[in-house]
Structures are given as structure tokens and as C-alpha cells.
Design an enzyme around this catalytic site. Sequence first.
Site, PDB file in Angstrom:
ATOM      1  N   ARG A 171       0.851  -1.179   0.000  1.00 36.87           N
ATOM      2  CA  ARG A 171       0.000   0.000   0.000  1.00 36.87           C
ATOM      3  C   ARG A 171       0.888   1.230   0.000  1.00 36.87           C
ATOM      4  O   ARG A 171       1.873   1.294   0.746  1.00 36.87           O
ATOM      5  CB  ARG A 171      -0.920   0.022   1.225  1.00 36.87           C
ATOM      6  CG  ARG A 171      -2.056  -0.999   1.171  1.00 36.87           C
ATOM      7  CD  ARG A 171      -3.058  -0.634   0.077  1.00 36.87           C
ATOM      8  NE  ARG A 171      -4.197  -1.545   0.031  1.00 36.87           N
ATOM      9  CZ  ARG A 171      -4.267  -2.615  -0.750  1.00 36.87           C
ATOM     10  NH1 ARG A 171      -3.247  -2.908  -1.549  1.00 36.87           N
ATOM     11  NH2 ARG A 171      -5.339  -3.371  -0.756  1.00 36.87           N
ATOM     12  N   HIS A 179      -0.337  -1.178 -10.421  1.00 37.86           N
ATOM     13  CA  HIS A 179      -1.046  -1.918  -9.369  1.00 37.86           C
ATOM     14  C   HIS A 179      -1.522  -3.283  -9.878  1.00 37.86           C
ATOM     15  O   HIS A 179      -2.713  -3.595  -9.882  1.00 37.86           O
ATOM     16  CB  HIS A 179      -2.233  -1.114  -8.830  1.00 37.86           C
ATOM     17  CG  HIS A 179      -2.640  -1.539  -7.452  1.00 37.86           C
ATOM     18  ND1 HIS A 179      -3.173  -0.680  -6.526  1.00 37.86           N
ATOM     19  CD2 HIS A 179      -2.593  -2.752  -6.841  1.00 37.86           C
ATOM     20  CE1 HIS A 179      -3.437  -1.334  -5.399  1.00 37.86           C
ATOM     21  NE2 HIS A 179      -3.092  -2.601  -5.577  1.00 37.86           N
TER      22      HIS A 179
END
Length: 311
Positions: free
Chosen positions: A226, A274
Amino acid sequence: MTRDALVFYSPVDDPRAWKEALTSELPDLDFRVDPDVGDPATIDYALVWVPPTGFFQRFPNLKLVTNLGAGVDRLVRRDDLVPVPISRLSDPGMVALMTSYVVFAVTRYARDIHIFERAQRRGEWHYVHPRPLFEIKVGVLGLGELGAPAAQTLAGMGFDVRGWSRTQKDLPGVACSAGPEALDNLLASCEIVVSLLPLTPESRGMLGARELALMPKGAKFINASRSAVVDEAALVAALRSGAIGEATLDVFDIEPLPADHPYWTLDNVLITPHLASITVPALAARDVAESIKRVRRGEPPLHAVDAHRGY
């Protein structure tokens, strides 16, 4: 007889693949894709990824929420979700993809591929003598469902692997540690650092300017967990100064990464959109189905999330 109903929401996952995989495990499940949910009061389960604010307010009778991934920071502490069991996915396909990404990113630096990429762009034959892998110290932050397999795979390849986690772990081939002082020691001793930390109140901003400065000058940083565990502005400054020599980044504060973000201008940053690890419906559906079966029996789901810890 009314069938149990599940609502599916994800901006990136294929609902058709999930419907096929999940209904093969649970033929009696009424699989609905948001926004075509019918009567919201009849929805029993939710299978979601980054649902928007207010999403859960429509569903007063939820019995289970399953997150389409390992990171559950977008689900805990929401004000639109009444207390219901939350489970996360933990399928072998997701683990294998994350491990392959980490192995790629670490090996790219360990074998100086980033140097050869630049030399090729310049049209130069640039030889760098390879180093034995046991000389290369790699730190893995986060030793959970994704971090532990990645750390052990790197150790099995011959890297000198040190792992850090919130609580003490014991992994064959990995020097494990826990606690703030141990984190400082790991950062100071490793030339490649991989973040696979879950995002929790404790880990948010954990890697700031002070922590980045502890790393050896020119160290390589890889983040596939993250973005918010790192102070993005501090990382940009460290990359510009050369204090951090290289970075491979798969996660960002804003996604898609804005066109004017400074990362795009840094030659020492590799950006991926991502995708380090994604769920594989054919492999993960069995766990989702088992969690639903358990909740039907009044039992906790698989891979239950502790909302207070945030993972």
C-alpha cells in the site's frame, strides 16, 4: 424457496469469471452484479473490491463481506458497514503472482538489470561483474499471507533475507524480527527493501524521511503493498538526492498515477499499474464458497479479518 443472494462489485475484476467460478461451487447462490441488485434487502453476501463511499448502506441484511484481495484497508472502519464478518482472499494464484513480482523486482536490482537497461538506451556495452546472491541483503517488511512466501522464495534462491513483522514470526531461511528497534536495524542493514505491509493505523506513514534515511545510500526500495505506508513526498526527495538509488513501485496515493506526478520524471523509478498480485477466480472461488457455507452454519468465515488490527 428463496435463494441466498450475493452482490458483486469491482472496478477491475471480471464479474463473468467470478459468477462462473462461484456458482460452480454454490449452484444455489443468486449472483448479482452491482448496480443490478434487485431488492437490496435480499442481499446476504458481498464480494467486493474498493467499494465506493456509502456502498453498504443499501444492504441492511448482510451476513458476510469478502474482499477481492488480501488488503482490507478499504473495508475496516467504514461508517456505512454495520458490524458483520469480513474475510479476505488467500488463494494460491494470488500468492504466486505476488511472489513472482517480488522475485522479478529484487532480481532486477541484484543482477544489475536496471543498469543494463540504461546502457542499452545509450547504445553502450556496459559490463558489471555479477555478485553472488548470498552477499545481497534483502529486507521484507510484512510476513503475512503474501510476505512470508515471498521472503522464503528469495531465501531459497540464495539471498540473505531478513524479515520484519508486527509480531514475531519464525520462517525457515529468513532472519525474522519484530518491533520498532528491529525495523531500524533491518532498514540500516539491507540494500534492497521490499514492503508487503498491510495498511493499518500503525503502519500508515511508517516509512518516513527518518526511516528512509536509515537505509544505505543508494539502496533499492520496492513497494507492492500500500502506498500510504510510505511518505510519498519523502520518498520522492530521497530518490532525487540519490539517498534511495532505485525504486520499483506498484502502488500510489492516487491511482491511476496523475500525469504530473514527479515519479514519471525520475529515471530511477520503475512504475507498474497496481498489478503485482490479482485474484484468480478459478482458484479463489472455493475459499469464498467455503466462507459462505460456514456463515450459513453460524461459524466464522475463512481468513477472517480483525477489524481492530486492520488485517
